[in-house]
Design a protein around this motif. Structure first.
Motif, PDB file in Angstrom:
ATOM      1  N   HIS A 196       0.829  -1.207   0.000  1.00 52.06           N
ATOM      2  CA  HIS A 196       0.000   0.000   0.000  1.00 52.06           C
ATOM      3  C   HIS A 196       0.866   1.260   0.000  1.00 52.06           C
ATOM      4  N   ALA A 197       1.951   1.244   0.781  1.00 52.62           N
ATOM      5  CA  ALA A 197       2.793   2.430   0.907  1.00 52.62           C
ATOM      6  C   ALA A 197       3.513   2.774  -0.393  1.00 52.62           C
ATOM      7  N   THR A 198       3.839   1.763  -1.174  1.00 50.83           N
ATOM      8  CA  THR A 198       4.585   2.001  -2.418  1.00 50.83           C
ATOM      9  C   THR A 198       3.691   2.046  -3.652  1.00 50.83           C
ATOM     10  N   GLY A 199       2.392   1.787  -3.468  1.00 49.65           N
ATOM     11  CA  GLY A 199       1.485   1.780  -4.606  1.00 49.65           C
ATOM     12  C   GLY A 199       1.520   0.491  -5.393  1.00 49.65           C
ATOM     13  N   ALA A 200       1.877  -0.620  -4.735  1.00 48.17           N
ATOM     14  CA  ALA A 200       2.010  -1.906  -5.423  1.00 48.17           C
ATOM     15  C   ALA A 200       0.937  -2.902  -5.014  1.00 48.17           C
ATOM     16  N   TRP A 201      -0.141  -2.439  -4.356  1.00 48.52           N
ATOM     17  CA  TRP A 201      -1.162  -3.367  -3.861  1.00 48.52           C
ATOM     18  C   TRP A 201      -1.877  -4.046  -5.024  1.00 48.52           C
ATOM     19  N   PRO A 202      -1.775  -5.390  -5.140  1.00 47.87           N
ATOM     20  CA  PRO A 202      -2.396  -6.089  -6.261  1.00 47.87           C
ATOM     21  C   PRO A 202      -3.759  -6.696  -5.924  1.00 47.87           C
ATOM     22  N   GLY A 203      -4.113  -6.730  -4.639  1.00 46.82           N
ATOM     23  CA  GLY A 203      -5.342  -7.359  -4.183  1.00 46.82           C
ATOM     24  C   GLY A 203      -5.038  -8.347  -3.071  1.00 46.82           C
ATOM     25  N   PRO A 204      -6.036  -8.686  -2.237  1.00 49.72           N
ATOM     26  CA  PRO A 204      -5.793  -9.579  -1.088  1.00 49.72           C
ATOM     27  C   PRO A 204      -5.247 -10.943  -1.481  1.00 49.72           C
ATOM     28  N   ALA A 205      -5.894 -11.620  -2.436  1.00 52.27           N
ATOM     29  CA  ALA A 205      -5.448 -12.956  -2.837  1.00 52.27           C
ATOM     30  C   ALA A 205      -4.042 -12.920  -3.417  1.00 52.27           C
ATOM     31  N   GLU A 206      -3.804 -11.919  -4.251  1.00 49.96           N
ATOM     32  CA  GLU A 206      -2.484 -11.789  -4.877  1.00 49.96           C
ATOM     33  C   GLU A 206      -1.399 -11.519  -3.837  1.00 49.96           C
ATOM     34  N   SER A 207      -1.729 -10.706  -2.837  1.00 52.13           N
ATOM     35  CA  SER A 207      -0.732 -10.404  -1.807  1.00 52.13           C
ATOM     36  C   SER A 207      -0.365 -11.650  -1.012  1.00 52.13           C
ATOM     37  N   ILE A 208      -1.353 -12.521  -0.771  1.00 51.39           N
ATOM     38  CA  ILE A 208      -1.075 -13.772  -0.061  1.00 51.39           C
ATOM     39  C   ILE A 208      -0.165 -14.667  -0.894  1.00 51.39           C
ATOM     40  N   ALA A 209      -0.426 -14.728  -2.203  1.00 50.00           N
ATOM     41  CA  ALA A 209       0.407 -15.542  -3.095  1.00 50.00           C
ATOM     42  C   ALA A 209       1.841 -15.023  -3.129  1.00 50.00           C
ATOM     43  N   VAL A 210       2.000 -13.691  -3.203  1.00 48.01           N
ATOM     44  CA  VAL A 210       3.342 -13.103  -3.215  1.00 48.01           C
ATOM     45  C   VAL A 210       4.053 -13.372  -1.899  1.00 48.01           C
ATOM     46  N   PHE A 211       3.332 -13.242  -0.791  1.00 44.67           N
ATOM     47  CA  PHE A 211       3.927 -13.519   0.518  1.00 44.67           C
ATOM     48  C   PHE A 211       4.376 -14.971   0.616  1.00 44.67           C
ATOM     49  N   ALA A 212       3.535 -15.892   0.137  1.00 48.18           N
ATOM     50  CA  ALA A 212       3.893 -17.314   0.176  1.00 48.18           C
ATOM     51  C   ALA A 212       5.165 -17.556  -0.619  1.00 48.18           C
ATOM     52  N   LEU A 213       5.273 -16.954  -1.797  1.00 47.65           N
ATOM     53  CA  LEU A 213       6.489 -17.115  -2.597  1.00 47.65           C
ATOM     54  C   LEU A 213       7.700 -16.556  -1.861  1.00 47.65           C
ATOM     55  N   SER A 214       7.538 -15.418  -1.227  1.00 47.94           N
ATOM     56  CA  SER A 214       8.674 -14.803  -0.524  1.00 47.94           C
ATOM     57  C   SER A 214       9.211 -15.711   0.568  1.00 47.94           C
ATOM     58  N   ARG A 215       8.314 -16.390   1.285  1.00 50.01           N
ATOM     59  CA  ARG A 215       8.762 -17.274   2.363  1.00 50.01           C
ATOM     60  C   ARG A 215       9.421 -18.538   1.814  1.00 50.01           C
ATOM     61  N   VAL A 216       8.955 -19.015   0.666  1.00 53.82           N
ATOM     62  CA  VAL A 216       9.590 -20.176   0.045  1.00 53.82           C
ATOM     63  C   VAL A 216      10.990 -19.823  -0.432  1.00 53.82           C
ATOM     64  N   LEU A 217      11.160 -18.636  -1.014  1.00 56.16           N
ATOM     65  CA  LEU A 217      12.452 -18.230  -1.568  1.00 56.16           C
ATOM     66  C   LEU A 217      13.501 -17.985  -0.481  1.00 56.16           C
ATOM     67  N   THR A 218      13.075 -17.770   0.755  1.00 60.86           N
ATOM     68  CA  THR A 218      14.067 -17.618   1.828  1.00 60.86           C
ATOM     69  C   THR A 218      14.807 -18.922   2.099  1.00 60.86           C
ATOM     70  N   SER A 219      14.296 -20.036   1.539  1.00 54.07           N
ATOM     71  CA  SER A 219      14.973 -21.327   1.698  1.00 54.07           C
ATOM     72  C   SER A 219      16.118 -21.502   0.710  1.00 54.07           C
ATOM     73  N   ALA A 220      16.289 -20.560  -0.217  1.00 56.67           N
ATOM     74  CA  ALA A 220      17.389 -20.653  -1.182  1.00 56.67           C
ATOM     75  C   ALA A 220      18.703 -20.445  -0.449  1.00 56.67           C
ATOM     76  N   LEU A 221      19.478 -21.504  -0.305  1.00 60.30           N
ATOM     77  CA  LEU A 221      20.647 -21.487   0.581  1.00 60.30           C
ATOM     78  C   LEU A 221      21.885 -20.871  -0.052  1.00 60.30           C
ATOM     79  N   ILE A 222      21.802 -20.462  -1.306  1.00 58.57           N
ATOM     80  CA  ILE A 222      22.981 -19.896  -1.951  1.00 58.57           C
ATOM     81  C   ILE A 222      23.371 -18.561  -1.324  1.00 58.57           C
ATOM     82  N   THR A 223      22.389 -17.855  -0.757  1.00 56.64           N
ATOM     83  CA  THR A 223      22.662 -16.644   0.017  1.00 56.64           C
ATOM     84  C   THR A 223      22.003 -16.794   1.382  1.00 56.64           C
ATOM     85  N   PRO A 224      22.482 -16.071   2.399  1.00 58.56           N
ATOM     86  CA  PRO A 224      21.862 -16.195   3.724  1.00 58.56           C
ATOM     87  C   PRO A 224      20.385 -15.813   3.683  1.00 58.56           C
ATOM     88  N   SER A 225      19.526 -16.748   4.079  1.00 59.83           N
ATOM     89  CA  SER A 225      18.079 -16.544   4.107  1.00 59.83           C
ATOM     90  C   SER A 225      17.524 -16.124   2.753  1.00 59.83           C
TER      91      SER A 225
END
Length: 353
Positions: free
Chosen positions: A250-279
């Motif tokens: 919301h602060a940056t003007g990137a709000w895509p919608g509730p469902a979309e935000s949940i999907a993006v959040f889920a992807l972000s948490r999965v990508l933190t498992s990429a061990l090539i860089t810390p977290s």
């Protein structure tokens, strides 16, 4: 010594790669999406952030830290919330600085909890239980993201929708099976036989069921008595983290919608498992920005600003905060050690004979 220097070299390389990925994030996003953007444009978006928005992000971040302390206090009976907060902050700081930093974070947690008087076994159980709950919810998140999009009608056609429902339900069923096996004896025996059958089919020389039953025996008491508290704590922790992302959008003007935000959040948490860089630092930001732009039509500048801002609140800020927590713990431990050493023998109470 060789292993120590290898770890140092790998850590430096991993951190360097994370920094480079962030520095060249505009170029990476342009390669992935074909849309150009500059750091000046991204900086202009950051300049529009208001004090109220920053204060709200800060409050949500602190609430997420507090929520996770209940995962630790439920995993280790006798641990209080202040100790849990210190433990979480220090462990996160170490994990965020080192590739495969989870192992070092466990060592730090072990030293801190031992200093507070907890036994080795109870600390091992805490590590196992908190790790199991983190893993289960990390698996559940993608399914939740897919279901959110499907309910919102974001699937391009019925074939994709069917595949999405199949995948999401399969993930949830798998998590339910594992959770049930941790809780009920019959489910554990059935899962053990299935694991043995799978390892035999794959011709793996491991005793999967034996390892699972050993894990279950170690964690049985905590799982049976505190599973609800653990699950609620994880739900609130992830909920507050999603709220941080929503405020960033919301602060940056990137709000895509509730469902979309949940999907993006889920992807972000999965990508933190990429061990090539810390977290997964740098990789998470690239993936979040690319998904916002290509799948949900968010303009490139707000998308990158959101990814960087969310990365700050879930990664960068944890390093100095955790360093302060670890330093305070070490200082108090040294001071208590000096006070104990200075106490006259006559003042020290003796154990009853």
């Amino acid at each position: 010594m060789k292993n120590k220097w290898l770890q140092i070299v790998l850590s430096v390389l991993s951190l360097g790669l994370a920094v480079l990925l962030v520095i060249y994030l505009p170029q990476i996003v342009r390669t992935l999406t074909g849309k150009p953007v500059s750091w000046a444009q991204i900086g202009a978006v950051f300049g529009t952030l208001g004090a109220g928005e920053i204060a709200l992000m800060t409050a949500l971040w602190l609430l997420s830290l507090l929520a996770y302390t209940f995962v630790l206090t439920n995993s280790l009976p006798g641990l209080n919330n202040l100790q849990g907060l210190t433990l979480n902050a220090a462990g996160s700081a170490v994990s965020n600085l080192l590739p495969f930093g989870g192992a070092v974070g466990v060592a730090v947690s072990f030293a801190m909890t031992r200093g507070w008087g907890f036994s080795n076994r109870s600390i091992v159980v805490m590590t196992l239980v908190s790790g199991i709950w983190n893993t289960l919810f990390r698996f559940v998140l993608p399914a939740v993201g897919i279901i959110a999009l499907l309910i919102a009608g974001k699937a391009p056609n019925s074939t994709v929708a069917g595949a999405g429902w199949t995948g999401a339900i399969s993930i949830l069923v798998l998590c339910v099976v594992v959770a049930a096996a941790l809780y009920w004896d019959r489910a554990a025996q059935a899962l053990g036989r299935a694991l043995d059958g799978l390892t035999k089919l794959l011709r793996l020389k491991i005793h999967a069921s034996r390892a699972f039953h050993r894990l279950r025996a170690d964690t049985a008491t905590i799982v049976r008595t505190r599973s609800i508290g653990l699950s609620l704590a994880m739900i609130f922790f992830l909920g507050f983290q999603w709220a941080i992302m929503a405020v960033c959008m919301h602060a940056t003007g990137a709000w895509p919608g509730p469902a979309e935000s949940i999907a993006v959040f889920a992807l972000s948490r999965v990508l933190t498992s990429a061990l090539i860089t810390p977290s997964g630092a740098g990789i998470m930001e690239s993936g979040v920005a690319a998904l916002l732009i290509t799948a949900f039509g968010v303009p490139v500048t707000p998308a990158i600003a959101t990814a960087l801002l969310f990365g700050f609140w879930t990664y960068t800020i944890e390093i100095p905060f955790g360093g302060l927590a670890l330093g305070a713990w070490a200082l108090l431990r040294r001071r208590n050690g000096r006070n104990a050493g200075a106490e006259p023998p006559s003042a020290i109470s003796k154990a009853p004979q």
